[in-house]
Design a protein around this motif. Structure first.
Motif, PDB file in Angstrom:
ATOM      1  N   LEU A  78      77.346  69.791 110.161  1.00  0.00           N
ATOM      2  CA  LEU A  78      77.676  71.215 110.146  1.00  0.00           C
ATOM      3  C   LEU A  78      76.922  71.963 111.246  1.00  0.00           C
ATOM      4  O   LEU A  78      77.518  72.718 112.020  1.00  0.00           O
ATOM      5  CB  LEU A  78      77.345  71.818 108.769  1.00  0.00           C
ATOM      6  N   LEU A  79      75.629  71.745 111.333  1.00  0.00           N
ATOM      7  CA  LEU A  79      74.824  72.430 112.349  1.00  0.00           C
ATOM      8  C   LEU A  79      75.199  71.982 113.766  1.00  0.00           C
ATOM      9  O   LEU A  79      75.281  72.808 114.674  1.00  0.00           O
ATOM     10  CB  LEU A  79      73.340  72.213 112.101  1.00  0.00           C
ATOM     11  N   ALA A 111      73.637  64.475 101.935  1.00  0.00           N
ATOM     12  CA  ALA A 111      73.534  65.923 102.129  1.00  0.00           C
ATOM     13  C   ALA A 111      72.911  66.247 103.487  1.00  0.00           C
ATOM     14  O   ALA A 111      73.360  67.168 104.184  1.00  0.00           O
ATOM     15  CB  ALA A 111      72.709  66.543 101.003  1.00  0.00           C
ATOM     16  N   ALA A 112      71.904  65.487 103.881  1.00  0.00           N
ATOM     17  CA  ALA A 112      71.255  65.718 105.183  1.00  0.00           C
ATOM     18  C   ALA A 112      72.228  65.444 106.327  1.00  0.00           C
ATOM     19  O   ALA A 112      72.277  66.209 107.299  1.00  0.00           O
ATOM     20  CB  ALA A 112      70.012  64.836 105.321  1.00  0.00           C
ATOM     21  N   PHE A 120      69.977  63.233 108.916  1.00  0.00           N
ATOM     22  CA  PHE A 120      70.195  64.582 109.447  1.00  0.00           C
ATOM     23  C   PHE A 120      70.419  64.533 110.958  1.00  0.00           C
ATOM     24  O   PHE A 120      71.363  65.137 111.481  1.00  0.00           O
ATOM     25  CB  PHE A 120      69.009  65.485 109.113  1.00  0.00           C
ATOM     26  N   GLY A 137      73.646  63.108 111.902  1.00  0.00           N
ATOM     27  CA  GLY A 137      74.654  64.112 111.582  1.00  0.00           C
ATOM     28  C   GLY A 137      74.776  65.144 112.684  1.00  0.00           C
ATOM     29  O   GLY A 137      75.884  65.507 113.098  1.00  0.00           O
ATOM     30  N   VAL A 138      73.634  65.619 113.186  1.00  0.00           N
ATOM     31  CA  VAL A 138      73.653  66.578 114.305  1.00  0.00           C
ATOM     32  C   VAL A 138      74.339  65.951 115.510  1.00  0.00           C
ATOM     33  O   VAL A 138      75.206  66.565 116.143  1.00  0.00           O
ATOM     34  CB  VAL A 138      72.229  67.046 114.670  1.00  0.00           C
ATOM     35  N   CYS A 198      70.374  61.771 101.522  1.00  0.00           N
ATOM     36  CA  CYS A 198      70.767  61.376 102.880  1.00  0.00           C
ATOM     37  C   CYS A 198      72.192  61.828 103.199  1.00  0.00           C
ATOM     38  O   CYS A 198      72.464  62.265 104.327  1.00  0.00           O
ATOM     39  CB  CYS A 198      70.622  59.870 103.076  1.00  0.00           C
ATOM     40  N   ALA A 204      75.523  65.621 106.169  1.00  0.00           N
ATOM     41  CA  ALA A 204      76.534  66.688 106.133  1.00  0.00           C
ATOM     42  C   ALA A 204      75.989  67.971 106.754  1.00  0.00           C
ATOM     43  O   ALA A 204      76.680  68.635 107.539  1.00  0.00           O
ATOM     44  CB  ALA A 204      76.986  66.940 104.700  1.00  0.00           C
ATOM     45  N   LEU A 205      74.756  68.309 106.440  1.00  0.00           N
ATOM     46  CA  LEU A 205      74.130  69.500 107.034  1.00  0.00           C
ATOM     47  C   LEU A 205      73.998  69.335 108.541  1.00  0.00           C
ATOM     48  O   LEU A 205      74.254  70.264 109.309  1.00  0.00           O
ATOM     49  CB  LEU A 205      72.765  69.759 106.402  1.00  0.00           C
ATOM     50  N   GLY A 206      73.596  68.163 108.983  1.00  0.00           N
ATOM     51  CA  GLY A 206      73.470  67.893 110.408  1.00  0.00           C
ATOM     52  C   GLY A 206      74.811  68.019 111.134  1.00  0.00           C
ATOM     53  O   GLY A 206      74.886  68.610 112.208  1.00  0.00           O
TER      54      GLY A 206
END
Length: 125
Positions: free
Chosen positions: A118-119, A111-112, A48, A51-52, A109, A114-116
């Motif tokens: 996105l955020l 998904a985390a 995550f 990702g961020v 992981c 990808a979310l990171g």
């Protein structure tokens, strides 16, 4: 990357590995031969966060992306431990947990991360 950045990257890797050890140990304390939840949480959190960092893109200087992403978060997360824990689970006859560890780590992981991303991408450029 200059010499000082390289030193920070190495220090960051050590700090990330130390943080992994402490967090995994705190989660797994008293849970011998249990599902490796500590490493799963470490890897999800690390995925995550990277990702961020990736989603922030140009808002973060490239040298800091390397220091934090490769150094700190690279030292924090671990594929090798997932691999060995999965094999050990299978050897102990817990093939259900082995598959859950392997596939669960991959799916959660991803998904985390990808979310990171996105955020991180929501911050104004």
């Amino acid at each position: 990357m200059n010499g000082a950045d390289w030193v920070w990257l190495v220090v960051g890797g050590g700090l990330g590995a130390g943080a992994r050890y402490l967090l995994d140990g705190a989660i797994m304390r008293g849970r011998k031969n249990a599902f490796p939840l500590g490493i799963l949480i470490v890897n999800v959190l690390g995925s995550f966060l990277i990702g961020v960092l990736t989603g922030l893109g140009a808002l973060v200087a490239p040298n800091w992306v390397a220091i934090v992403g490769i150094g700190v978060l690279g030292g924090f997360t671990t594929f090798s431990t997932v691999s060995s824990e999965t094999v050990l689970l299978a050897q102990r006859g817990r093939r259900d947990w082995a598959w859950l560890n392997l596939l669960g780590t991959l799916v959660v992981c991803l998904a985390a991360a990808a979310l990171g991303i996105l955020l991180g991408g929501l911050f104004p450029r």
